[in-house]
Write an enzyme that holds these catalytic residues in place. Structure first.
Site, PDB file in Angstrom:
ATOM      1  N   HIS A  76      19.469  44.839  55.451  1.00 53.17           N
ATOM      2  CA  HIS A  76      18.294  45.652  55.796  1.00 53.17           C
ATOM      3  C   HIS A  76      17.591  46.115  54.528  1.00 53.17           C
ATOM      4  O   HIS A  76      18.228  46.379  53.509  1.00 53.17           O
ATOM      5  CB  HIS A  76      18.667  46.835  56.696  1.00 53.17           C
ATOM      6  CG  HIS A  76      19.609  47.836  56.108  1.00 53.17           C
ATOM      7  ND1 HIS A  76      19.182  48.928  55.376  1.00 53.17           N
ATOM      8  CD2 HIS A  76      20.958  47.930  56.161  1.00 53.17           C
ATOM      9  CE1 HIS A  76      20.237  49.651  55.005  1.00 53.17           C
ATOM     10  NE2 HIS A  76      21.317  49.066  55.462  1.00 53.17           N
ATOM     11  N   ASP A  88      15.239  48.742  54.554  1.00 51.49           N
ATOM     12  CA  ASP A  88      14.917  50.173  54.551  1.00 51.49           C
ATOM     13  C   ASP A  88      16.056  50.958  53.906  1.00 51.49           C
ATOM     14  O   ASP A  88      17.199  50.477  53.812  1.00 51.49           O
ATOM     15  CB  ASP A  88      14.669  50.679  55.967  1.00 51.49           C
ATOM     16  CG  ASP A  88      15.918  50.643  56.835  1.00 51.49           C
ATOM     17  OD1 ASP A  88      16.560  49.568  56.902  1.00 51.49           O
ATOM     18  OD2 ASP A  88      16.266  51.671  57.433  1.00 51.49           O
ATOM     19  N   ASP A 105      22.862  50.101  49.050  1.00 52.27           N
ATOM     20  CA  ASP A 105      22.707  50.105  50.503  1.00 52.27           C
ATOM     21  C   ASP A 105      21.236  50.042  50.874  1.00 52.27           C
ATOM     22  O   ASP A 105      20.583  51.080  50.947  1.00 52.27           O
ATOM     23  CB  ASP A 105      23.369  51.361  51.057  1.00 52.27           C
ATOM     24  CG  ASP A 105      23.343  51.452  52.569  1.00 52.27           C
ATOM     25  OD1 ASP A 105      23.106  50.423  53.231  1.00 52.27           O
ATOM     26  OD2 ASP A 105      23.559  52.561  53.090  1.00 52.27           O
ATOM     27  N   GLU A 123      17.385  50.031  59.865  1.00 52.27           N
ATOM     28  CA  GLU A 123      18.811  50.271  60.114  1.00 52.27           C
ATOM     29  C   GLU A 123      19.180  51.724  59.855  1.00 52.27           C
ATOM     30  O   GLU A 123      20.002  52.304  60.577  1.00 52.27           O
ATOM     31  CB  GLU A 123      19.644  49.333  59.233  1.00 52.27           C
ATOM     32  CG  GLU A 123      21.130  49.287  59.600  1.00 52.27           C
ATOM     33  CD  GLU A 123      21.963  50.391  58.972  1.00 52.27           C
ATOM     34  OE1 GLU A 123      23.092  50.646  59.446  1.00 52.27           O
ATOM     35  OE2 GLU A 123      21.492  51.003  57.991  1.00 52.27           O
ATOM     36  N   GLU A 124      18.595  52.318  58.812  1.00 53.80           N
ATOM     37  CA  GLU A 124      18.939  53.696  58.479  1.00 53.80           C
ATOM     38  C   GLU A 124      18.335  54.704  59.458  1.00 53.80           C
ATOM     39  O   GLU A 124      18.659  55.883  59.420  1.00 53.80           O
ATOM     40  CB  GLU A 124      18.473  54.027  57.055  1.00 53.80           C
ATOM     41  CG  GLU A 124      19.071  53.166  55.957  1.00 53.80           C
ATOM     42  CD  GLU A 124      20.557  53.406  55.733  1.00 53.80           C
ATOM     43  OE1 GLU A 124      21.184  54.110  56.551  1.00 53.80           O
ATOM     44  OE2 GLU A 124      21.096  52.885  54.738  1.00 53.80           O
ATOM     45  N   HIS A 148      23.915  56.699  50.561  1.00 54.59           N
ATOM     46  CA  HIS A 148      23.358  57.847  51.282  1.00 54.59           C
ATOM     47  C   HIS A 148      23.385  59.126  50.452  1.00 54.59           C
ATOM     48  O   HIS A 148      22.903  60.161  50.931  1.00 54.59           O
ATOM     49  CB  HIS A 148      24.089  58.113  52.609  1.00 54.59           C
ATOM     50  CG  HIS A 148      23.905  57.044  53.636  1.00 54.59           C
ATOM     51  ND1 HIS A 148      24.011  57.295  54.987  1.00 54.59           N
ATOM     52  CD2 HIS A 148      23.616  55.715  53.536  1.00 54.59           C
ATOM     53  CE1 HIS A 148      23.806  56.170  55.665  1.00 54.59           C
ATOM     54  NE2 HIS A 148      23.569  55.201  54.793  1.00 54.59           N
TER      55      HIS A 148
END
Length: 456
Positions: free
Chosen positions: A91, A93, A124, A159-160, A424
């Site tokens: 992903h 995003d 990520d 996705e996030e 994150h």
């Protein structure tokens, strides 16, 4: 192949840096045009590989709304001469950066120091995107006209933010996405030197809980001691979710019985940042607590701020509850158990309201398939170390959608993160050697799948 991978790494890292500079965040409060920039950049990278028959940027509808989801990249190459097809997922995003003051370098300015690239999305999951691109480049350069493998590249854009249009995207593009094996490059590794193949993921259940005890605010001096305010009720209610060791104490939330590798408290302290003097919670082996048992975390609260504090009994308090569900239990069943528990334990007759429910099931890999064996072998050859089968405490709920839509596909959950990537969190980073090995792994896997005959 090794030479093609090695010579391509500098270019791949430069392209990764360019992607990190694009702050593509799917939250509505952020500039959504950045996601369009990010998708366009990924599509351009896919086109430049020369491997695909078609590259598109697509959006799918969000079920139950009139809205479209965020832009995703879909690139396809048909299999030739009876070869299998592999779907490569990642992903583009990213999470919001959080407090910029907590970053040692700007979150959207890729910065390399001490063998790591720092920046939001550096690990990520823009590194997952570039691992796919770099592997395809290396395979194309090495095999040239002998590449018969079918390859589909699916790079999601939300996705996030809950993959809200993911299921619809699968429905809209079923034929293009159908594959014999699916690589989801959005997980981690045992450590920076040892690869990991993720074979189990916890599910997730998130909801908003509002606790009300009064129909209006009242003076805490006039009525305190006789009237329960909402904060008092909320604190007492939430405390019932855990036992004295910090383990989840909700009847009906399951525990999976499975062995875990050795993992010390010292390692936990180092990887999680646990402060000196603060004890771990739970019981059983540390990895069983993270991989195979439920967890409940309060991730948000609406209450009077410290700056606005007054001598007032609050009428209502709202919290966001995020639970991780043991592999093998449905998120729906786990949520039902939590709701029943909270209703049964509401103190002083407090009124409870549940809203904004978001559920995602966990995942257990069938490790008997040929693609799993091929992936393990590729990891061992690329890293020089045998891989570890991992459970992951986090959740990737859309994998359950892939399993439902494509039951015959073998799911391979890999990744480029190591335990110090801090996905994150502020100062997210990518370990550069891990990235190099991950590209090598995927290039070997694609090359070896190109030799598999699925039909006569």
């Amino acid at each position: 192949m090794a030479e093609a991978v090695a010579t391509g790494i500098p270019r791949a890292l430069a392209d990764l840096g360019d992607l990190v500079r694009i702050p593509g965040i799917a939250w509505p409060s952020f500039d959504q045009t950045q996601l369009e920039r990010s998708a366009a950049a990924v599509a351009r990278l896919a086109e430049e590989t020369g491997a695909f028959d078609e590259v598109c940027v697509l959006r799918a509808g969000i079920p139950g709304t009139d809205e479209k989801g965020q832009p995703a990249v879909l690139a396809t190459r048909a299999a030739r001469n009876g070869k299998p097809t592999i779907l490569l997922y990642a992903h583009h995003d990213v999470q919001p950066p959080g407090d910029d003051a907590l970053w040692e370098s700007p979150p959207f300015e890729p910065t390399v120091r001490d063998g790591r690239m720092y920046g939001r999305g550096a690990a990520d999951d823009k590194a997952g995107v570039m691992a796919h691109i770099a592997a395809i480049r290396a395979v194309g350069e090495t095999l040239a006209d002998d590449l018969d493998l079918g390859i589909t590249l699916f790079i999601e854009g939300e996705e996030e933010y809950g993959s809200r249009s993911f299921g619809q995207f699968l429905d809209d593009n079923t034929d293009a996405l159908r594959a014999d094996a699916i690589v989801v490059a959005d997980s981690g590794n045992w450590d920076s030197q040892t690869p990991g193949l993720t074979v189990s993921l916890r599910g997730a259940a998130r909801f908003t809980l509002t606790v009300r005890t009064l129909d209006h605010a009242s003076h805490s001096g006039m009525f305190g001691g006789a009237v329960p305010d909402s904060m008092m009720a909320t604190i007492r209610l939430l405390d019932t979710l855990w036992d004295e060791n910090g383990s989840v104490a909700v009847e009906g939330m399951a525990v999976r019985d499975a062995e875990t590798p050795a993992y010390t408290e010292e390692t936990l302290r180092s990887e999680a940042g646990l402060l000196d003097g603060v004890s771990p919670i739970g019981d059983g082996s540390i990895l069983s607590r993270i991989w195979n048992k439920p967890a409940i975390t309060i991730i948000g609260i609406d209450a009077t701020s410290v700056d606005a504090a007054s001598n007032t009994l609050s009428p209502s308090t709202t919290v966001v509850v995020s639970a991780r569900v043991a592999p093998g239990q449905s998120a729906e069943d786990a949520y039902a158990a939590m709701e029943a528990h909270l209703r049964a334990n509401a103190p002083f007759g407090a009124e409870l309201t549940f809203s904004d429910l978001d559920l995602g099931n966990g995942f257990l890999v069938d490790t008997a398939g040929w693609a799993v064996g091929a992936t393990r072998a590729a990891m061992k050859d690329a890293y020089g170390v045998a891989p570890v089968d991992l459970g992951v405490g986090g959740s990737i709920p859309f994998i359950a959608d892939l399993v439902e839509k494509f039951p015959g596909a073998q799911i391979l959950v890999t990744g480029v993160e190591d335990p110090h990537s801090r996905a994150h969190s502020p100062n997210e980073s990518l370990h550069l050697d891990t990235f190099r090995h991950a590209v090598g792994t995927e290039a070997l896997l694609l090359t070896r799948m190109n030799e598999v005959e699925l039909s006569s």
